[in-house]
Design a protein around this motif. Structure first.
Motif, short mmCIF file in Angstrom:
data_model
loop_
_atom_site.label_atom_id
_atom_site.label_comp_id
_atom_site.label_asym_id
_atom_site.label_seq_id
_atom_site.Cartn_x
_atom_site.Cartn_y
_atom_site.Cartn_z
N SER A 50 1.07 -1.17 0.06
CA SER A 50 0.07 -0.09 -0.06
C SER A 50 0.96 1.33 -0.04
N ASP A 51 2.17 1.11 0.21
CA ASP A 51 3.13 2.28 0.07
C ASP A 51 3.61 2.35 -1.37
N GLU A 52 3.25 3.51 -1.98
CA GLU A 52 3.69 3.98 -3.37
C GLU A 52 5.15 3.89 -3.64
N LYS A 53 5.90 3.99 -2.85
CA LYS A 53 7.19 3.81 -2.97
C LYS A 53 7.88 2.38 -2.72
N LYS A 75 14.54 0.96 -11.45
CA LYS A 75 15.24 1.59 -10.41
C LYS A 75 14.32 2.11 -9.41
N ILE A 76 14.64 1.80 -8.03
CA ILE A 76 13.57 2.37 -7.04
C ILE A 76 14.22 3.56 -6.48
#
Length: 147
Positions: free
Chosen positions: A85-88, A146-147
């Protein structure tokens, strides 16, 4: 700051399963940087660079997370729910590797966004093969941005 890259975050409370998974991954040669945590709270602290992991670089995320469901403190489904649920963080592939054969666990895992659900084989050789194949696919074949 901790800059050592982490290929795999293994979240597992059963020490025998940790040992087997580490042996299988190292034998296959797919991961040099494996980090192990034994409960869901520690997994979240590691990913979010909190508490004892506050010196980790936030963008130094694992390439994959191998997640057991039955964990102390914070269970695997809750860890999955928080990360997906965390966009990143939701881009990190999460593979549930569990002994649970309950259909409801599998359904809930996929509803929450798990990338793969694998029931741990009871047989040692099958377990080694399964972990080896996980590593080969998710670390060598799968492409990640790439994050």
């Amino acid at each position: 700051m901790e800059t050592t890259p982490v290929d795999i975050l293994l979240v597992e409370d059963n020490l025998n399963d940790v040992e087997l998974a580490l042996r299988a991954l190292k034998k296959s040669g797919v991961a040099n940087h494996i980090f192990v945590v034994n409960d869901g709270e520690d997994a979240l602290d590691f990913i979010y660079c909190r508490n004892k992991y506050e010196n980790r670089l936030p963008n130094n995320v694992p390439k994959i997370i191998l997640l057991d469901l039955k964990l102390p403190k914070v269970d695997g489904l809750e860890v999955l729910k928080i990360l997906k649920s965390d966009e990143k963080k939701k881009i990190i592939p999460i593979i549930v590797l569990t002994s649970s054969n309950q259909e409801k666990d599998m359904i809930e895992s996929y509803k929450l966004g798990v990338n793969s659900y694998i029931q741990k084989p009871v047989d040692f050789d099958q377990f080694m093969t399964a972990v080896n194949q996980i590593g080969m696919y998710w670390l060598l074949l799968n492409q990640l941005p790439k994050i």
